[in-house]
Design a protein around this motif. Structure first.
Motif, PDB file in Angstrom:
ATOM      1  N   GLU A 187       0.178   6.473   2.150  1.00  0.00           N
ATOM      2  CA  GLU A 187      -0.726   5.921   3.164  1.00  0.00           C
ATOM      3  C   GLU A 187      -0.629   4.396   3.209  1.00  0.00           C
ATOM      4  OE1 GLU A 187      -4.466   7.635   2.035  1.00  0.00           O
ATOM      5  OE2 GLU A 187      -4.044   9.506   3.086  1.00  0.00           O
ATOM      6  N   ALA A 188      -0.534   3.755   2.041  1.00  0.00           N
ATOM      7  CA  ALA A 188      -0.414   2.289   1.996  1.00  0.00           C
ATOM      8  C   ALA A 188       0.908   1.832   2.611  1.00  0.00           C
ATOM      9  CB  ALA A 188      -0.548   1.789   0.560  1.00  0.00           C
ATOM     10  N   LEU A 189       1.982   2.554   2.339  1.00  0.00           N
ATOM     11  CA  LEU A 189       3.283   2.213   2.923  1.00  0.00           C
ATOM     12  C   LEU A 189       3.232   2.306   4.443  1.00  0.00           C
ATOM     13  CD1 LEU A 189       5.538   4.174   0.418  1.00  0.00           C
ATOM     14  CD2 LEU A 189       5.623   1.695   0.772  1.00  0.00           C
ATOM     15  N   LYS A 190       2.570   3.332   4.940  1.00  0.00           N
ATOM     16  CA  LYS A 190       2.504   3.545   6.385  1.00  0.00           C
ATOM     17  C   LYS A 190       1.617   2.508   7.071  1.00  0.00           C
ATOM     18  CE  LYS A 190       5.485   6.603   6.349  1.00  0.00           C
ATOM     19  NZ  LYS A 190       6.793   6.261   6.916  1.00  0.00           N
ATOM     20  N   GLN A 191       0.749   1.841   6.319  1.00  0.00           N
ATOM     21  CA  GLN A 191      -0.105   0.796   6.887  1.00  0.00           C
ATOM     22  C   GLN A 191       0.521  -0.592   6.754  1.00  0.00           C
ATOM     23  OE1 GLN A 191      -3.914   1.277   4.993  1.00  0.00           O
ATOM     24  NE2 GLN A 191      -4.181   3.332   5.801  1.00  0.00           N
ATOM     25  N   ASP A 192       1.631  -0.703   6.021  1.00  0.00           N
ATOM     26  CA  ASP A 192       2.286  -1.990   5.811  1.00  0.00           C
ATOM     27  C   ASP A 192       3.268  -2.249   6.956  1.00  0.00           C
ATOM     28  OD1 ASP A 192       4.380  -3.882   4.868  1.00  0.00           O
ATOM     29  OD2 ASP A 192       3.244  -3.800   2.998  1.00  0.00           O
ATOM     30  N   PRO A 193       3.089  -3.355   7.702  1.00  0.00           N
ATOM     31  CA  PRO A 193       3.969  -3.605   8.858  1.00  0.00           C
ATOM     32  C   PRO A 193       5.456  -3.652   8.508  1.00  0.00           C
ATOM     33  CG  PRO A 193       2.122  -5.150   8.829  1.00  0.00           C
ATOM     34  CD  PRO A 193       2.063  -4.379   7.551  1.00  0.00           C
ATOM     35  N   ALA A 194       5.790  -4.095   7.297  1.00  0.00           N
ATOM     36  CA  ALA A 194       7.197  -4.199   6.908  1.00  0.00           C
ATOM     37  C   ALA A 194       7.782  -2.855   6.487  1.00  0.00           C
ATOM     38  CB  ALA A 194       7.353  -5.206   5.769  1.00  0.00           C
ATOM     39  N   LEU A 195       6.929  -1.879   6.179  1.00  0.00           N
ATOM     40  CA  LEU A 195       7.412  -0.630   5.590  1.00  0.00           C
ATOM     41  C   LEU A 195       7.036   0.622   6.375  1.00  0.00           C
ATOM     42  CD1 LEU A 195       6.411  -1.539   1.933  1.00  0.00           C
ATOM     43  CD2 LEU A 195       8.733  -1.582   2.895  1.00  0.00           C
TER      44      LEU A 195
END
Length: 129
Positions: free
Chosen positions: A66-74
């Motif tokens: 979930e954190a990766l999907k919320q990170d603009p770079a990732l």
């Protein structure tokens, strides 16, 4: 150019196996054993694919996805979730968190590499018009 794959797995044997198989197939691999290092490691490595163990110490693989999907770079990087705890409803929860695909452990090499190939971007065609 080799595809870059971040392997997030706390089990030493599984992490080594995944990395060895991926390297043998021509991929550049960055292993991560600690879930708390995933986001910064992924930003620094800029992977084409992330292989994510779900059962990690200190932090849930679901929370990391979930954190990766919320990170603009990732957020565009596909995640292949791998877990030993494949109970009823787990696949739905893992996909709802943002994983592109899911494998239950123990993982066989054939299905593992098939899933990796499905999720990696197609190689750019050589030559020109």
């Amino acid at each position: 150019m080799a595809n870059r794959i971040l392997v997030v797995e706390d089990n030493d044997l599984n992490r080594k196996l995944f990395c060895d198989v991926l390297r043998a197939n021509g991929h550049e691999v960055e292993p991560v054993a600690d879930g708390e290092l995933v986001l910064n490691g992924a930003r620094a490595f800029a992977p084409d694919l992330i292989i994510m163990d779900i059962q990690l110490p200190h932090v849930s693989g679901l929370d990391l996805i979930e954190a990766l999907k919320q990170d603009p770079a990732l957020h565009d990087v596909p995640v292949l979730a791998v877990t030993a705890y494949a109970g009823k409803g787990d696949e739905e929860r893992i996909r709802a968190a943002g994983a592109a695909d899911y494998l239950a452990k123990p993982v066989s090499i054939g299905p593992f590499m098939a899933a990796v190939r499905r999720l990696l971007p197609a190689p750019a065609s050589a030559g020109g018009a």
